[in-house]
Scaffold this active site. Structure first.
Site, PDB file in Angstrom:
ATOM      1  N   ARG A   1     -26.967 -17.480  78.802  1.00 40.99           N
ATOM      2  CA  ARG A   1     -28.133 -18.299  78.487  1.00 40.99           C
ATOM      3  C   ARG A   1     -28.319 -19.352  79.567  1.00 40.99           C
ATOM      4  O   ARG A   1     -27.350 -19.989  79.987  1.00 40.99           O
ATOM      5  CB  ARG A   1     -27.961 -19.020  77.140  1.00 40.99           C
ATOM      6  CG  ARG A   1     -27.742 -18.115  75.959  1.00 40.99           C
ATOM      7  CD  ARG A   1     -29.005 -17.389  75.539  1.00 40.99           C
ATOM      8  NE  ARG A   1     -28.750 -16.558  74.370  1.00 40.99           N
ATOM      9  CZ  ARG A   1     -28.268 -15.321  74.421  1.00 40.99           C
ATOM     10  NH1 ARG A   1     -27.969 -14.774  75.589  1.00 40.99           N
ATOM     11  NH2 ARG A   1     -28.081 -14.637  73.306  1.00 40.99           N
TER      12      ARG A   1
ATOM     13  N   ASP B   1     -27.494 -15.143  86.215  1.00 40.76           N
ATOM     14  CA  ASP B   1     -28.537 -14.194  85.825  1.00 40.76           C
ATOM     15  C   ASP B   1     -29.594 -14.890  84.974  1.00 40.76           C
ATOM     16  O   ASP B   1     -30.659 -14.346  84.724  1.00 40.76           O
ATOM     17  CB  ASP B   1     -27.906 -13.031  85.039  1.00 40.76           C
ATOM     18  CG  ASP B   1     -28.901 -11.931  84.704  1.00 40.76           C
ATOM     19  OD1 ASP B   1     -29.567 -11.431  85.628  1.00 40.76           O
ATOM     20  OD2 ASP B   1     -29.011 -11.575  83.514  1.00 40.76           O
TER      21      ASP B   1
ATOM     22  N   GLU C   1     -36.528 -20.702  83.651  1.00 37.28           N
ATOM     23  CA  GLU C   1     -37.144 -19.386  83.789  1.00 37.28           C
ATOM     24  C   GLU C   1     -38.603 -19.448  83.328  1.00 37.28           C
ATOM     25  O   GLU C   1     -38.903 -20.118  82.321  1.00 37.28           O
ATOM     26  CB  GLU C   1     -36.382 -18.365  82.930  1.00 37.28           C
ATOM     27  CG  GLU C   1     -35.012 -18.024  83.476  1.00 37.28           C
ATOM     28  CD  GLU C   1     -34.349 -16.885  82.711  1.00 37.28           C
ATOM     29  OE1 GLU C   1     -35.068 -15.975  82.239  1.00 37.28           O
ATOM     30  OE2 GLU C   1     -33.120 -16.907  82.591  1.00 37.28           O
TER      31      GLU C   1
ATOM     32  N   HIS D   1     -32.363 -12.217  85.470  1.00 33.81           N
ATOM     33  CA  HIS D   1     -32.211 -11.963  84.032  1.00 33.81           C
ATOM     34  C   HIS D   1     -32.248 -10.459  83.724  1.00 33.81           C
ATOM     35  O   HIS D   1     -33.077  -9.974  82.957  1.00 33.81           O
ATOM     36  CB  HIS D   1     -33.303 -12.692  83.241  1.00 33.81           C
ATOM     37  CG  HIS D   1     -32.899 -12.971  81.824  1.00 33.81           C
ATOM     38  ND1 HIS D   1     -33.309 -14.085  81.123  1.00 33.81           N
ATOM     39  CD2 HIS D   1     -32.113 -12.279  80.950  1.00 33.81           C
ATOM     40  CE1 HIS D   1     -32.809 -14.062  79.896  1.00 33.81           C
ATOM     41  NE2 HIS D   1     -32.078 -12.970  79.779  1.00 33.81           N
TER      42      HIS D   1
ATOM     43  N   ALA E   1     -29.105  -6.862  80.567  1.00 35.84           N
ATOM     44  CA  ALA E   1     -29.209  -5.677  79.698  1.00 35.84           C
ATOM     45  C   ALA E   1     -30.111  -4.599  80.290  1.00 35.84           C
ATOM     46  O   ALA E   1     -30.390  -3.605  79.620  1.00 35.84           O
ATOM     47  CB  ALA E   1     -29.734  -6.088  78.331  1.00 35.84           C
TER      48      ALA E   1
END
Length: 317
Positions: free
Chosen positions: A244, A268, A273, A291, A294
């Protein structure tokens, strides 16, 4: 017909599952400021990290029945408020854990062999200063035998531990809640299973003793790692945040990188953001990704299938 807005996209297999179950699925993104009006047409919305489903949006769409989050964290959703309104809220905590853990190790290997900086400088100076660069990047270290501190020992933290054990690292783990320190490692395609117990530690012990620290905790109101914590770490520590934005005080991190207390950081996720600080983006000791923890084909397929299954069960189960 149940209408679903997959506002941040959904894997084609998950979309087909929903359509085969008789649902209509819209995958064209609707800008955040248009959602209060246009979401009226839908019964459910699925999001990833971009779209926010806050109280104001929930109030604006009284017919909303379900919110789905493709991924682990639900920081972009006012979960409790939605549930108070009778809206089902679902996420997919198991589907992306391995992909995130592999990115942690991509960044760890990058840091110990200076790949982030080498890849910046070789295209510019490799043709004229090859030997200088060779000397500059000749002081790498191995991960084997080093101590990895894992802060947050949920699904992702456990996957990180499995890889670390395979690499030969000593693993120490902390979580705010009690956890099972035993992890099951599956070796090769034959499926041989080995159970290994990691060492539990306090957050203070991890901060003071780990050679590498990786964060896997939910969002909190203040930075988990600030100037005070950075000052207590082993000199030359390396930090990974693929969890986060805001868990590390970015300005304190820059100072610690500049004075050598931290030798390398991999980020990341970011405070601001999608517009990270210029000082973070330009820093030579930080490896950066946008980011994508995943964002593997396999994880997105698993997320799509899991999310579709949850939605079908909600409306038809």
């Amino acid at each position: 017909m149940i209408k679903i807005l997959a506002n941040d996209g959904i894997d084609p297999i998950g979309k087909k599952m929903l359509e085969d179950a008789g649902f209509f699925v819209e995958t064209n993104n609707i800008p955040q400021d248009e959602l209060p009006v246009r979401l009226q047409e839908f019964d459910a919305i699925t999001v990833r990290s971009a779209t926010k489903v806050r109280k104001a949006l929930i109030d604006a769409v009284p017919g909303l029945k379900l919110i789905g989050r493709g991924g682990v964290g639900v920081d972009n959703i006012d979960v409790e408020y939605a549930k108070e309104k009778g809206i089902g809220v679902y996420n997919t905590p198991a589907s992306s854990s391995l992909s995130v853990a592999e990115l942690v190790f991509a960044q760890l290997f990058t840091g110990v062999r200076f790949l982030h900086d080498s890849n910046r400088k070789m295209p510019v100076d490799g043709g004229t200063k090859f030997n200088d660069l060779k000397k500059a990047y000749a002081k790498g270290v191995e991960l084997r035998g080093k101590t990895l501190g894992i802060v947050g020992f949920g699904r992702i933290g456990r996957e990180v531990a499995k890889i670390a054990i395979g690499v030969g690292m000593d693993v120490i783990a902390y979580d705010l809640f009690p956890f099972n320190p035993e992890v099951e490692i599956v070796l090769g395609t034959g499926g041989t299973k080995v159970n290994v117990t990691v060492k539990t530690a306090t957050l203070d012990e991890i901060i003071k003793t780990a050679d590498f620290i990786t964060l896997h905790t939910p969002f909190i109101d203040k930075a988990l790692i600030g100037a005070e914590e950075l000052a207590q770490m082993k000199k030359g520590v390396q930090l990974i945040n693929i969890s986060r934005g805001g868990l590390i005080d970015e300005l304190a991190l820059i100072e610690a990188l500049n004075n050598g207390q931290v030798s390398y950081a991999a980020l990341d996720v970011f405070d601001n953001e999608p517009t990270p600080r210029a000082e973070i983006l330009a820093h030579p000791k930080i490896s950066l990704t946008p980011h994508i923890g995943a964002a593997t084909n396999e994880a997105q397929e698993r997320i799509g299938v899991e999310l579709a299954s949850l939605i079908i069960a909600h409306f038809k189960g």
